[in-house]
Design an enzyme around this catalytic site. Structure first.
Site: not given
Length: 324
Positions: A115, A251, A281
Site C-alpha cells: 500500500c 492512505h 483500499n
C-alpha cells in the site's frame, strides 16, 4: 547555487466502471452495510472488469496527469510505477505503460511496497530529480487488488477495490517536495501478506491460493502507532510544524486510522481528504487517487502544503510533505 525541487505539475486518476456496494456484498457473504461502514468507513468499491488490467488503469491515469501538466509523453525521462498487482511477471507494468503512452526510451520500472507503493515511487522520483538525473517524471500508483480477494472471506473481501492515480513531477526552482520518509520492517510479514508466488510456489486452493491474509486488529494497532511517529519525523525533516500543513492526504484503508492521524496533527477532518468511502483500499492507487480527487474538486489549491502518508504490507510506511 539554487536548490532543485521536484514539483507536482499535474495529477490524474482512473477507476473501473463497475461499482460494488456494501449492499451488493451482503448477497455474496455474511456481512452488512452497517458492519462495514462502522468499522471501516467504506460504502462502495470499484472492481476491474474481466480483462481490465493494472496497466489499463495506470495508462489512463497517466494520460490524464500528462494532460493536466501540459506535458507530452515523449518529454518524460523516467516512469516509476508502484504496484503489487502487475499485469505480468515481466516486463514491468511501467514498461508496458511506457509503450502505450509513447514514452519509449526513458527508464521505467515498478516498485512493490504494497500500500506504500506510490509513496515509495514518489520518494524515488524525487531523488532522481534532485540529483539532476531527471527533469520530468511520471509517478503512478495502480492496482487491481480484487484479483487476489477471497470473496468468501468477509473480514478481508469488504476492504479492497481497484484503481490508479498518477502525478507528473518536474524539476523546479520553487519549493515542491520538502521531504520524503521511507521505512520498512519485514518482521511483521505474518500480519499482512499473500503467501504464494513464483519462487515460493502456488497451491491447489482456488485461484492457486492467491489471496490476502490479514490479522486486522494487529495491523490497525501497528499502523496507528507507526503513522504517529512518521508524522513527527516528516515534520522534522521538512523543518515544519503541524500548523503549517493545509491538507492531510492519507492512505485510504480505514476511516478510524485516518481519524487517529488527524487527531495527532490536531487537524479538523474538514482538512483531511477522505475517499475511502467511495474507493475502499486501492493499495498503491489510494494516495494518488485521493490527491487527484482533491485537486479536481477544488479543495487543494496551488501554494498549499500537503502531507501524504501510507502504510502497507511488509510492513512498509512512507510519507511526503510538499507544497502543491
Amino acid at each position: 547555487m539554487t536548490p532543485i525541487y521536484s514539483r507536482i505539475t499535474g495529477t490524474g486518476s482512473a477507476l473501473p466502471e463497475r461499482i460494488l456496494t456494501n449492499a451488493d456484498l451482503e448477497k455474496l457473504v455474511e456481512t452488512s452495510d452497517e458492519w462495514i461502514r462502522t468499522r471501516t468507513g467504506i460504502r462502495q468499491r470499484h472492481v476491474a472488469a474481466e480483462g481490465e488490467t493494472t496497466g489499463d488503469l495506470a495508462t489512463l491515469a497517466a494520460q490524464r496527469a500528462l494532460e493536466a501538466a501540459g506535458v507530452k509523453a515523449s518529454e518524460i525521462d523516467l516512469i516509476v510505477l508502484g504496484t503489487t498487482t502487475p499485469d505480468i511477471i515481466f516486463p514491468s507494468t511501467a514498461c508496458l505503460v511506457q509503450h502505450r503512452l509513447g514514452a519509449n526510451g526513458c527508464a521505467a520500472f515498478d516498485v512493490n511496497a504494497a500500500c506504500s507503493g506510490f509513496m515509495y515511487a514518489l520518494g524515488v522520483a524525487d531523488k532522481f530529480i534532485k540529483s539532476g538525473q531527471s527533469k520530468k517524471v511520471l509517478v503512478i500508483g495502480a492496482e487491481t487488488l480484487t484479483r487476489m480477494v477471497d470473496w468468501t472471506e468477509r473480514e478481508t473481501c469488504v476492504l479492497f477495490g481497484d484503481g490508479a492515480g498518477a502525478v507528473v513531477l518536474e524539476a523546479s526552482g520553487e519549493p515542491g517536495i520538502y521531504a520524503t520518509c521511507l521505512h520498512a520492517d519485514g518482521g511483521h510479514k505474518e500480519l499482512l501478506y499473500n503467501p504464494v508466488g513464483v519462487s515460493a510456489g502456488f497451491t491447489d486452493e482456488p485461484n492457486h491460493g492467491v489471496r490476502i491474509r490479514m490479522a486486522g486488529r494487529e495491523v490497525f494497532k501497528v499502523a496507528v502507532k507507526t503513522l504517529d511517529s512518521l508524522v513527527d519525523e516528516t515534520l522534522q525533516a521538512a523543518g515544519m510544524q503541524e500548523s503549517d500543513i493545509d491538507w492531510l492526504i492519507p492512505h485510504q484503508a480505514n476511516l478510524r486510522i485516518i481519524e487517529a492521524t488527524a487527531k495527532r496533527l490536531k487537524m479538523s477532518m474538514d482538512r483531511v481528504v477522505v475517499t475511502v468511502d467511495k474507493h475502499a483500499n486501492t493499495s498503491s492507487g489510494s494516495v494518488p487517487l485521493a490527491l487527484d480527487f482533491a485537486v479536481r474538486s477544488g479543495k487543494v489549491q496551488r501554494g498549499q502544503n500537503l502531507l501524504l502518508e501510507a502504510f502497507g504490507g511488509g510492513f512498509t510506511w512512507a510519507s511526503a510533505l510538499l507544497r502543491y
